[in-house]
Enzyme design. Structure first.
Site, short mmCIF file in Angstrom:
data_model
loop_
_atom_site.label_atom_id
_atom_site.label_comp_id
_atom_site.label_asym_id
_atom_site.label_seq_id
_atom_site.Cartn_x
_atom_site.Cartn_y
_atom_site.Cartn_z
N LYS B 99 49.90 51.03 32.85
CA LYS B 99 49.71 49.83 33.68
C LYS B 99 50.56 48.73 33.05
O LYS B 99 50.30 48.32 31.92
CB LYS B 99 48.23 49.42 33.71
N GLY B 160 39.72 37.38 35.37
CA GLY B 160 38.48 36.85 34.82
C GLY B 160 37.92 35.65 35.55
O GLY B 160 36.87 35.12 35.18
N ALA B 186 42.22 42.20 39.48
CA ALA B 186 41.97 40.84 38.98
C ALA B 186 41.36 39.92 40.02
O ALA B 186 41.81 39.87 41.16
CB ALA B 186 43.24 40.19 38.44
N GLY B 187 40.35 39.18 39.59
CA GLY B 187 39.76 38.14 40.40
C GLY B 187 38.42 38.49 41.03
O GLY B 187 37.68 37.58 41.42
N ASN B 208 37.17 44.76 35.64
CA ASN B 208 36.82 44.67 34.23
C ASN B 208 35.79 43.56 34.01
O ASN B 208 34.61 43.83 33.91
CB ASN B 208 38.07 44.45 33.37
N THR B 209 36.25 42.31 34.01
CA THR B 209 35.34 41.21 33.66
C THR B 209 34.09 41.16 34.54
O THR B 209 32.99 40.86 34.06
CB THR B 209 36.09 39.86 33.76
#
EC number: 2.8.1.10
Lengths: 258, 258, 258, 258
Positions: B99, B160, B186-187, B208-209
Site C-alpha cells: 500500500k 483519523g 481514510a475518514g 483503522n482508526t
C-alpha cells in the site's frame, strides 16, 4: 435508547429493531420472502374502513400467524376518522396496538401535529397502545409521550421519498430526551440511512417503500436488517469523535518498529 | 464494482470487502479480537525503515499466519523513501503487495498526487502489486490505474478524522469509471459511513482508526463488517430513487381492502 | 485571505473579488449588461488555436478596452497544447496572464493535476503570470504555488454543474495555508454558494455558467456581486460559532426589563 | 414569495426584507450602528411582564422613533402567559403587532406547535397582527395561516445556534405553499445562510444573534443586508439547474474562434 439486550414497547419484548410495512410489493410472494429475509418484530398493515369487509383474509391470516401485526390508520386526515379506523382494526385484527397516522398534507403526507395529540389522547383513553407517526419535532414527541404514546415515530423525510434523514440534529435530540422508544419512520432510502438512524439513537426503524420498491426487495430486506444491527452496534461501541485535523493512525503507532 | 461473488485484486480472490489496519489499538489482545470479529481479507501493517530490525516479530508472525498482510509506506514523504520502504517490506514480509502512501502535507496527511504517480510507476516496474492511497480525484485515479496500480484507494476525508465521505460525488464517479477495484481508505467514522462507501460503488473499505479508537473496538469491528455487507447488498439490490415529493406507501396499496 | 482593502495578484491591484467568464450568454448585449452589473476585475476569454485568425475582434476589442482580460486554455488536454495556446493568447491579447486549464477527463472536465504542475512550471519559466484551474487538493495547490503560480483556482464542483462547493473542508484548508491568492472556480450555482466561498476564506470567485445561463443573467450578475461582498464582509466580521445547543437571544438579554 | 417590488404584511408595506432583533449586543451604540448599517423594516423587542415598569425607556423611544417595532413574547411557555405579554406590549408600545413565541423546550427553545395554534387564534380574535415563531413544519404553517397569522416565522435551526437551515426541503415547501409571507427566524449563522433562506423562497429573514454576537456586529449587519438582497435577486433571476455531469462553459461557446 433501550439497552442492548432488546427493545420493549408497552411491556412487550420485541426481538428485532426493524419493523416493516406490507404495501407496494410487486407480489405477495416477494413480500413474504422479504419478511423472512429481514425478520421484523412488527409488521404494519393498512386498515381502511370502507373496504374492510371485502378483503379475502388469507394473506392477513398468514402474516398474523407469523408476525406481530401493527395496524395503521394510513389515509386518515381527521381525528374522528383515525379513531374509527383504529376501532375497526382492533376488532378485525384482535390487537389494541395502533400506528396512528393523521395526514395534514396530501402532497407530502406530513402528519398533523395538533390532531395527533388529540387522537393519541383519545385512543389511549380507549385502551389502545398508540404509536403515532409524527414530525421530527422534539416538543411534539415529548407531548405525545406525555399524553400516553407507547412510542413515537418521527419521520426522517417524506414517506416514500428515499431522502434519508433530513434533519439528523432533531432526530438525535428526540432520542436523547424521549421517555418512550423512538422509531424512525419514513424517508429511509438505503442501508446507510437505516444505520444512521440507529447511530443517532433510535430504538428501531420502520421500513416500507425502501424495501418494497427496491429492484430486488428480498436482497434489500436482508441488507436493511444488517444495517440496523450495524448501526445499533456502532452506537453501542462508541464511535470516534469527528476531528477537523487529521490524526495519523500508522506513523506514531506502527505495528512494526514502535 | 466487481460482481457479487467476490473481490479480486491482482488475480487474488479476497473473501471479504473489509480491510483493516493494525495501528492505535489499546493492546494486542483487542487488536486480535477485533480482527477476529471483522474477518478482514487484508491487514495492513506499517513498515518503517529505521526500526524494522528492532521489532519482536511474534505479533507479526501471528498476524501473518492468519491474514494476508498488506505492508504500507506510512510516514514516507518522497518517492525514494517510499520505494526503499516497499523493498524492505517485500524482504521482511515476503510479499510483493504494497500500500503506497506518500504524504504531501503533515497536517492533513493528504497524499501527494504527483509523487504517487511516479512511485506507482517505479514500484510496478520493480514487480510490486501497488495499491496507492490517493485523493478522491477521478483523473488521478485513472492515471494511477494507467501506470499499473492494482487498485486505487481514495480517501473519504482526512486519516483519523471520522468525517466520513466528504465528497460522495467524486467517490461515485471514481467507482463508475475505474478499471481497477476501488477501496475507500481514510475518514470513515462509523458504520453508516462504511455502508455508504459500498453504496457509492466501492469494492472494499479499509478501516483503522474508526475501529481501533472506538470505545469498544471489538464490537465496532463487528458493526463495520455488517455495515460493509449491508452497503454492498443494498447497492446490489437497487435502491429506490430519491424523490422530492412524497409517495404514499399505504393508502393506494393497502394490504387490506385493495 | 488578503486584507480588506483589496486583492492583489502578481503585484496588480484588482478592484473587485468577482471574476467573470464570457461564454454561453444568450447574446452579446446580455453579456455586456451582465459585465456592467457585476463589474468584475478580471474577465476570462477562451483562446483556441485553430480558429483564432477567424474571429472578428470587435467584441474582444470592446471587452479589452473596459476590463482586464484573462485568456484561458479551455479545451486543452496536454501540456504542449496548453503552452501553445498560452503563447497565442499572449500575442493576440498582449497580456502575459493566463488561466491554465488542462482537462484530464472529458466528462467532468476535471483538471489533470500532474500536467498542471508541468504546465505551470513551463509557463512561469516562459514569463507568464499563471493562474491554474485545479482540483480542491491542498497538496496540489501548495505545489502549484511552489512552482510559481500567481494564484490557485480550485474547483467547487464540476464546471457548469451548479452543485456549489462539494467539499468545503478542502477549500477552507487550501485558503488557510495558501501562500498565493485562492480563487474559487467552477461549480457555483447561486448567490449563497458565492458567499460561502468567500466565507471559507477565498480571495475571489470566478463565475461563468451560473450567470450566463440564469434565466435573467443581468439580475444574477448583480446578485453575485452582492453575494461576494456579503461573504467577504461576513468573514471579516467574524461569525458566531456553531452550537449544538440553543442559546436564548431574548430572555436573558431582553431590551426591555433587563 | 411576494413580488419583487416589496414585502407586505397585514397590509403594511415593508421596505426591507431583513428584520432584526435587539438582544445580546455588546452595548447600545453598537446596536444602533448595526441597525443603521442594515436598515431593517421591523425591529423586535422582548417584552417581559415582570419588569416592564422598570425600564428606562430612552432606548426604546429612540428605536420606536426610527423603526417599526415588533414586540415579542420571548420567555413565555404557556398560551396564557403569551397572551398577557402581548396585551402588555400593545399597551406599552402602541402597536397591535406581536411576534408570538411560546417555548416548548428550555434547552432548544423550540416552539410548542399546539400552543402556537391556540395562542394565534386567541390573539387574532383579540385584534392582534400575529407573527408566530414556529417549527419548520409545513402543516403547522398552513394551520397557523388558517387561524389568522399574518405571516409565519419557521426556524432554520435552534435560536442562537448558527447552524443555518437544517432542513432546506421543509423551508422550500413551506414557502411554495404558504398563503402568507414566510420569514426565516432563528439559526442563521452567516451571510450565505441568509442568502440561502431567500433563495429557498422566504419573503424575509429575522436576525439577532448572528449579528449581535459577531466579532464586528456593524460589519456583519451590512453583510447580512447585502446577503438578503443577493439571495432575493438570485431567486428572482432564476438559477441554473444542478447537474451531476459537467457542462463545458468555454470550449463549445468560446468568445474567440467560435
Amino acid at each position: 435508547m433501550a439497552d442492548v439486550a432488546g427493545l420493549e414497547i408497552a411491556g412487550v419484548a420485541l426481538g428485532s429493531r426493524l419493523f416493516m410495512g406490507t404495501a407496494g410489493y410487486p407480489n405477495q410472494l416477494t413480500l413474504l420472502d422479504a419478511l423472512e429475509a429481514a425478520a421484523p418484530s412488527l409488521v404494519t398493515v393498512a386498515i381502511r374502513r370502507i373496504s374492510l369487509d371485502a378483503y379475502g383474509g388469507s394473506l392477513l391470516d398468514e402474516l398474523g400467524g407469523r408476525f406481530r401485526l401493527l395496524p395503521n390508520t394510513a389515509g386518515c386526515a381527521t381525528v374522528r376518522d383515525a379513531v374509527l379506523t383504529a376501532e375497526l382494526a382492533r376488532e378485525a385484527l384482535e390487537t389494541n396496538w395502533i400506528k396512528l397516522e393523521i395526514i395534514g398534507d396530501r402532497e407530502t403526507l406530513y402528519p398533523d401535529a395538533e390532531f395527533l395529540l388529540q387522537g393519541t389522547a383519545a385512543l389511549v383513553k380507549a385502551g389502545f397502545v398508540v404509536l403515532p407517526y409524527c414530525t421530527d419535532d422534539p416538543v411534539l414527541c415529548r407531548k405525545l409521550a406525555d399524553v400516553g404514546a407507547a412510542a413515537v415515530m418521527p419521520l426522517g423525510s417524506p414517506i416514500g421519498s428515499g431522502l434519508g434523514i433530513a434533519n439528523p440534529y432533531n432526530i438525535e435530540r428526540i432520542c436523547a430526551q424521549s421517555a418512550v422508544p423512538v422509531v424512525l419512520d419514513a424517508g429511509i432510502g438505503t442501508a446507510s440511512d437505516a444505520a444512521q438512524a440507529m447511530e443517532l439513537g433510535c430504538d428501531a426503524v420502520l421500513l416500507n417503500t425502501a424495501i418494497a420498491r427496491a429492484h430486488d426487495p428480498v436482497r434489500m430486506a436482508g441488507a436493511m436488517a444488517a444495517a440496523v444491527r450495524a448501526g445499533f452496534d456502532a452506537r453501542g461501541a462508541g464511535r470516534i469523535p469527528r476531528k477537523f485535523h487529521a490524526e495519523a493512525s500508522s506513523p506514531e503507532l506502527g505495528l512494526i518498529g514502535a
